[in-house]
Each structure stands twice: as structure tokens, then as C-alpha cells.
Design an enzyme around this catalytic site. Structure first.
Site, PDB file in Angstrom:
ATOM      1  N   SER A 418       0.999  -1.176  -0.115  1.00 20.20           N
ATOM      2  CA  SER A 418       0.086   0.022  -0.036  1.00 20.20           C
ATOM      3  C   SER A 418       0.758   1.316  -0.032  1.00 20.20           C
ATOM      4  CB  SER A 418      -0.902   0.050   1.192  1.00 20.20           C
ATOM      5  OG  SER A 418      -0.234  -0.080   2.380  1.00 20.20           O
ATOM      6  N   HIS A 439      -3.015  -2.651  -5.640  1.00 20.93           N
ATOM      7  CA  HIS A 439      -3.211  -2.323  -4.585  1.00 20.93           C
ATOM      8  C   HIS A 439      -4.865  -2.369  -4.222  1.00 20.93           C
ATOM      9  CE1 HIS A 439      -3.587   1.099  -1.492  1.00 20.93           C
ATOM     10  NE2 HIS A 439      -3.368  -0.177  -0.797  1.00 20.93           N
ATOM     11  N   GLU A 451      -5.910   0.165  -7.223  1.00 20.30           N
ATOM     12  CA  GLU A 451      -4.847   0.955  -7.653  1.00 20.30           C
ATOM     13  C   GLU A 451      -3.798   0.137  -8.571  1.00 20.30           C
ATOM     14  OE1 GLU A 451      -3.269   3.037  -4.396  1.00 20.30           O
ATOM     15  OE2 GLU A 451      -4.611   4.971  -4.881  1.00 20.30           O
ATOM     16  N   ASN A 489      -4.215   6.749  -0.760  1.00 20.04           N
ATOM     17  CA  ASN A 489      -3.894   6.921   0.782  1.00 20.04           C
ATOM     18  C   ASN A 489      -3.114   8.140   0.856  1.00 20.04           C
ATOM     19  OD1 ASN A 489      -5.050   4.569   1.415  1.00 20.04           O
ATOM     20  ND2 ASN A 489      -3.246   3.255   1.225  1.00 20.04           N
TER      21      ASN A 489
END
Ligand code: T1G
Length: 689
Positions: A418, A439, A451, A489
């Protein structure tokens, strides 16, 4: 008599056995844009005037019957004829007009079918009025005809719910008269001939009355409103749809149609609909990688090995099982892999129990799962290997070295990392061009965001395969370059930082959370931290020294919902209550900083937490980590529950105005921290999306 329409013509006209057939051909989905409406209007009038034709069948070439109005036209000037003008010609026809439906008759397409006297459909066809997902309502009679033909309750479900129904269900509801198999045109012509022979009435739905008296209708509407109030929050369209359906019950047809149009225009002009239409196209744009052409064919993935049987690994394995791919789940310990497999089977059983899949389908999926503690053996035959081990770079590099030594030559090696450096992971193999990031977001078998991380050396074929896999998994694949946190994120990290800083200036954690929930997030930052674990993100256990609220909480053993509570206390049903312990820690920490304490209104809290997210998004864009601003919107809407009716952070920022955002950021995070791109666009009157 058949037209010899030139190839690629938008319509063709022919007469078969005394039945006119008007076929529209406007790829990709026969959207009812102006050229199509013009061709329809001309073709219908021709059939009405054609003495050789005793009825008219309207159908479409290509993959589907009309899939709705042309969304790309919205917001511009509506060129006549409009749909209601065309429907008036159909309903005024002295000859029966039959819709021949295949694919997905959606929105204006479904409305066109309802304006016809009769409807036949292929068994595989679907009908729907999904305008609510665009922040709209059916603006061409759908809210007036559907209650008349299918009843108020069905109309509410179909139009507020927005989900298409099968031809069979539509037939039961009276929206389809005949289901056919095989050659749709031939079957539709035969049906039309039968109607003519039987002198079937020119049945117009507009002449029918709604099946309920006003009181019963109101009761049905109130019940629906109460049952779906959560879905209505933040959106304008559901409430407007209910008003339009009420008009179908209380007003004569033409007045109801006028009321529907008023409500439609209000929605069309609304920010919410603009936001939802933005996201419609944004999701489709996300799948396009400008420097990878359609000639680059994705690799066909027939088998998957997932390494790591924890929460992520099990979720990822479930996602692949759900699309029918055989999966081998690997871990170092037999006990771990069996626990992972048990969790997967429990998830699948849950889907069966909820009726989301049939029992035999659940059995098929579970049977596709195998387990192993022999990594080399488990990867040797796999087309795709997905690593989902603990977020430690050295561990991941060691695992990739093992995979590299055992995987077949054309296998694709994916990491679910991540935030770690994918290029460093790829460098641990002899085949960096075959390494990609996939991801997933927790729970991996549910969250729509995937992702796809493109490393420096990742090949185009592997990128294309990652993007195609996203689609096959039913997710939205967003392409990201390598950086700390990739897109979602990284963009959301400033929200947490701003929240941690803000509670030292007066607001309490639950006040901050409430502002975020009021804005439209499913939960606030502190609720999220308590669930993920106060100790999980950014706590340096070795060097912790009571310098922040997080450190004090962690040092006390208050690690969130999982252990002793965190910002909130939890009862045995895990219900959260603001924690007096946490409040005391926050107050003491705030006092130490010496910062002025004051109350913040909710809009101020929203600005303080979300403008830095816009800023980070602009940096992600200017660094080329994301291909386009709308990708960042889609990532945060699908990955973090950013409220759909705002369009996502970048669209929302444009709707507020970039100059105001830059001015606020200058005053809070400091001018040096503001994205140069954001400042430039603000200065030039530009926009992010
Ligand atoms: N208008 C314009 N373009 C559309 C479109 C539409 N209605 N539907 C699809 N496209 C484009 C899409 O952008 C993509 O383009 C390509 O077609 C393939 O789409 C008056 C006001 C039909 C189920 O909401 O649900 O009618 O990226 O990738 O997965 O009351 O498209 O290739 O350039 O989604 O096979 C109501 C929206 C409109 C249906 C096919 N109708 N479309 O799915 O392909 S409002 C809708 C879909 C209305 C009336 C009201 C899906 C699909 P590109 P795709 P797909």
C-alpha cells in the site's frame, strides 16, 4: 421495400411483410443524442405516412437498444426534437408502434419503449431507469408512465433504486408484452403482424390510470421514503423522483409531464447532478492509459496464486474466486493458510446465505480454492502471483526473490503493497518488467477501488493486464505511478494530519468526526483510526514518548476498538461512545501547545481537513503520479467513501473555486506548502477537472 442505406448510416428503413422496421445504428450504445432523435423522428413519420406499412417496429443495431439520452449533451442547448416530441408522434400514430428490445433499454431508451403501444424483448434484455445515479430523474415521461403500467411501488423501486430489471420481471410488471428468443427483428415483425391481424387497440400508457388511489399511493411513497432515508442523504434526485411520481398520481398526464420536466430541470442544474455526471465519465476515462494503445493486448489470466493468508490475502483470493478463477492461497504456516481458507469459505457462505449467489455457485467458487505452504510449488504454474504479506520491504523483497526463482517465464508478479517502493521490490527479481502493483482496499473482495501501480520498468502488457483485471474483478482500476501511498492513501493522509492538529485547537475528536459525517463520509478520521488500530499507522513504539495524543493513547494500551478503546470507548456490542479518557488526554495535550482554543463551526472543520486533501491531489497530479484529476476523484470516492454528490475532491474544489481554497491554504498550512499547480490554476481562473 428496403432502404439501401449507405454503410454507417445512423438509421435504416425497410418494410417486411407489411410491417415497417426502423433500425437505429449509433455506436457504442445508441444514445439518444440529436442525430439519433432526428433519425427517429423522420423514420417514425415516414412509417406513419407509408401506406405499405400497417405497423412499425423500432429496434437498434449493435449491442443494445437505446441506453438513454446522450449524457455528453447535458448542460448544453437541447436541440429539437426532444424525446417527448418524438413520443407524441409515436402515441399519435394511427398504426401500432412496437419496441423491439435487446441489451439494456435504459433511461430515455426505456421511456421510448413505454411510449410505444407494445413492447417485445429478447429474454436476455434488461430495462431500467438509472437516471438517479446521474443525479437526475427520467425526464421523458418515465415517472408518469411507469406508475401507470407497473404501479407506484414498482415505479419507486425502479426509479429511485435505479437498478435495471430483467425482461422477465418487466413482463411480469406489464412493461414488456412478449419475450422472444432468436432473431429479434423477425420475432418483432411477426408480433406486429399478429397485432394488426387481431386489430389490437392502440394502447397508450398515458391513457391508463395509476393503480392506487391517492391515499394508498401516499402511503406507499411515505413507506419508501422512510425505508430509504439513508440513500436519500446528500442527494437531491431521490426526493425529486418521489415528487414526480406523486404528480403521476395526482395530476392528469400532460400536467404530470410538465411537473416532471420542472423537477428534471432543477436536477440538471444542480451541483449534485453535475458531480455524478462527472463521475460517470471519470470512471470510464480512468480505464484509458494514453500511452498504451488498444493494440497492446492484456495477458489472459487463468490461474492465481496469492501469497499471504491474512485479511488482505484472503480478501484478494476471494475477489478472484468470485470471477471464477482458480486460486492457490499460500502462507508459511499450515495453520495460517487454513485460517485464511476458512475465512474465505465463510465469506462465500455468507454470500449464499444473503441470497447474493446461488448455493451451487458458492460451491463452485469454494472448490476453486486450494492451499499450500510450499511457495515455489504453488507459484510454478500460476499466470498471476499476488503478494500480500506484511508491509515490510525486506520481507517483500525476499518473497519476490523466491517467486522469481520458481514462477514460469511469462507469469505476472504483483504486489499488494500500500505504500512501499514497488521499484525496490521489482529490483529483487530478474524480471522487473513483469512486476506491477495491485493495491486492493480492505475488504478486497468488496471495495471497488484497485490501484494499478506502474513501476519504472513495468511493461505495457503488464500494465494493460492489470487494468483489464480490474474491470474483470468488477472494480475501478486507477493507474498510479510509484510514490509513498500512491493516490488514495497519499491524498487522504493530510486529512488525518489536519485532524490530529485541529483537536489541539479546541474541537474534540467526535466533533471533528461529526463534521466529516455531516459532509458525507461514512465515518470520520478518529472513528477510522479506532477501527484500523491507533497503533497501526505511524506509531513508533520504540521511540514513543508521550509527545502526541496518539503516543499517549498507545502507551496506555488504548489501541482502538480492538484493545481497550481509543478515541472512543466501546461497549460489548462495540458501540462507540466519546471517551472521557481521550478527552482528558486531548485537553492536556492542547494546553501544553499553548495554542488558542476555540470552537470551530462544521464548515471550518471541513475546510481545515479537506482543503489539504485537494492540495495533495494537485501535487499527485503535477508529479504525474495520477494521469488526470478525475482519477483522483474516482479513487477517493471508491476507496474512501468521499461523498458522490460532491464529485470527489478535485471536482468539489472546482465547484468552490480554486482562489478561495488557495487563500485558505496559505493561511493554514503556509504558502510554501501549497501546490504550484493549484496556485497557477487559481491565478489563471483554471480548473482541476
Ligand atoms: N450517453 C453517452 N455516452 C454513453 C452513455 C450515454 N447514455 N452510456 C454509455 N456511454 C458511453 C460510455 O461513456 C463509453 O464511452 C461507452 O458508451 C461504453 O460505455 C431522458 C435524462 C449502457 C450499461 O444512465 O449504464 O436517459 O469510454 O464503458 O460497461 O430520461 O454504459 O467508450 O468513449 O459503460 O458495456 C440514462 C449509462 C441516461 C446509462 C453499457 N442512461 N450507461 O455498459 O460500457 S440519462 C444511463 C451505462 C436519460 C432520460 C434521461 C453503460 C451501459 P467510451 P461503458 P458497458
Amino acid at each position: 421495400m428496403n432502404d439501401m442505406s449507405p454503410p454507417g448510416a445512423i438509421s435504416s428503413y425497410s418494410v417486411r411483410d407489411g410491417i415497417a422496421v426502423l433500425a437505429i445504428n449509433s455506436p457504442p450504445v445508441n444514445a439518444l443524442g440529436f442525430p439519433v432523435r432526428k433519425a427517429l423522428d423522420e423514420g417514425i413519420r415516414r412509417a406513419v405516412a407509408d401506406s405499405a406499412a400497417s405497423a412499425l417496429v423500432i429496434r437498434c443495431d449493435g449491442r443494445t437498444f437505446f441506453a438513454g439520452a446522450d449524457i455528453a449533451e447535458f448542460g448544453g442547448e437541447l436541440k429539437l426534437p426532444g424525446l417527448n416530441d418524438i413520443f407524441a408522434v409515436i402515441e399519435g400514430s394511427p398504426k401500432p408502434v412496437i419496441a423491439a428490445i435487446h441489451g439494456t433499454a435504459l433511461g430515455g431508451g426505456c421511456e421510448l419503449a413505454l411510449a410505444c403501444h407494445y413492447r417485445c424483448a429478447l429474454r436476455s434484455a434488461k430495462l431500467g431507469l438509472p437516471e438517479v445515479s446521474l443525479g437526475l430523474l427520467p425526464g421523458a415521461g418515465g415517472t408518469q408512465r411507469t406508475p401507470r403500467i407497473a404501479g407506484v411501488a414498482m415505479a419507486l423501486d425502479l426509479i429511485v433504486g435505479g437498478r435495471p430489471i430483467s425482461a422477465a420481471k418487466a413482463e411480469t410488471a406489464g412493461m414488456v408484452d412478449r419475450i422472444v428468443d432468436g432473431d429479434l427483428e423477425a420475432e418483432a415483425v411477426a408480433y406486429a403482424r399478429q397485432l394488426v391481424t387481431e386489430k389490437a387497440p392502440l394502447r397508450r400508457i398515458r391513457d391508463m390510470s395509476v393503480d392506487l388511489d391517492l391515499e394508498a399511493a401516499q402511503a406507499a411513497i411515505t413507506t419508501y421514503r422512510v425505508a430509504h432515508s439513508r440513500q436519500f442523504k446528500g442527494f437531491k434526485a431521490p426526493g425529486h423522483i418521489v415528487q414526480a411520481i406523486e404528480a403521476a398520481v395526482t395530476l392528469p398526464f400532460d400536467q404530470g409531464l410538465a411537473r416532471e420536466w420542472e423537477l428534471f430541470e432543477e436536477l440538471m442544474a444542480s451541483t449534485e447532478s453535475g458531480a455524478q455526471r462527472h463521475l460517470f465519465f471519470a470512471e470510464r476515462a480512468a480505464g484509458k492509459v494514453p500511452d498504451i494503445g488498444r493494440d497492446v493486448k492484456p495477458v489472459d489470466i487463468g490461474s492465481v496464486t496469492v501469497i499471504g493468508a491474512g485479511t488482505m490475502g484472503s480478501g484478494i483470493a476471494t475477489a478472484f474466486l468470485n470471477i471464477g478463477l482458480p486460486v492457490t492461497l499460500v502462507d508459511r504456516e499450515q495453520q495460517a493458510v487454513e485460517r485464511g481458507a476458512a475465512n474465505i469459505r465463510k465469506t462465500i457462505a455468507g454470500m449464499v446465505a444473503k441470497g447474493r449467489i446461488a448455493e451451487d455457485e458458492g460451491g463452485r467458487r469454494s472448490a476453486l480454492l486450494s492451499t499450500s505452504v510450499d511457495l515455489p510449488g504453488a507459484v510454478s504454474g500460476a499466470d498471476l502471483i499476488v503478494e500480500a504479506v506484511f508491509e515490510d520491504l525486506e520481507l517483500k523483497k525476499a518473497v519476490f526473490a523466491q517467486i522469481d526463482a520458481a514462477a514460469k517465464a511469462d507469469a505476472i508478479l504483483a504486489s499488494n503493497t500500500s505504500f512501499l517502493d514497488l521499484d525496490a521490490i521489482a529490483a529483487a527479481t530478474s524480471r522487473p518488467e513483469q512486476v506491477v502493483g495491485l493495491h486492493f482496499f480492505v475488504p478486497a473482495n468488496v471495495m471497488r477501488l484497485l490501484e494499478v501501480v506502474r513501476g519504472e520498468k513495468t511493461s505495457d502488457v503488464v500494465v494493460a493486464t492489470g487494468m483489464a483485471l480490474g474491470r474483470k474483478l468488477g472494480k475501478v482500476a486507477i493507474l498510479s505511478r510509484v510514490c509513498d501511498g500512491f493516490i488514495a492513501n497519499r491524498a487522504m493522509a493530510p486529512r488525518q494530519a489536519a485532524a490530529d492538529a485541529l483537536i489541539l485547537e479546541g474541537p474534540l475528536p467526535w466533533e471533528v468526526d461529526r463534521a466529516m459525517v455531516e459532509y458525507g463520509f461514512p465515518m470520520g478520521p478518529f472513528q477510522m483510526v479506532d477501527i484500523v488500530g491507533v497503533d497501526v499507522i505511524g506509531w513508533d513504539r520504540e521511540n514513543s514518548a508521550g509527545r502526541t495524543v496518539q503516543e499517549v493513547l498507545c502507551e496506555m494500551g488504548r489501541w482502538g476498538q480492538k484493545k481497550n478503546g481509543g478515541y472512543y470507548d466501546y461497549d460489548e456490542e462495540r458501540r462507540a461512545q466519546p471517551s472521557p479518557v481521550a478527552e482528558k488526554i486531548v485537553r492536556e495535550m492542547a494546553a501544553k501547545t499553548g495554542a488558542d482554543q476555540h470552537r470551530f463551526r462544521e464548515p471550518e472543520i471541513v475546510e481545515r481537513l479537506l482543503y489539504p486533501v485537494v492540495n495533495e491531489g494537485a501535487k499527485i497530479l503535477e508529479e504525474g503520479v495520477a494521469l488526470r484529476a478525475s482519477d483522483i476523484d474516482v479513487a477517493l470516492v471508491t476507496g474512501y467513501g468521499w461523498p458522490v454528490w460532491t464529485g470527489g475532491p478535485m471536482f468539489w474544489a472546482d465547484s468552490i473555486g480554486l482562489p478561495a481554497i488557495v487563500a485558505a491554504l496559505d493561511a493554514t498550512i503556509g504558502a510554501d506548502a501549497v501546490s504550484p499547480l493549484l496556485r497557477k490554476l487559481a491565478a489563471e481562473g483554471g480548473s482541476l477537472t
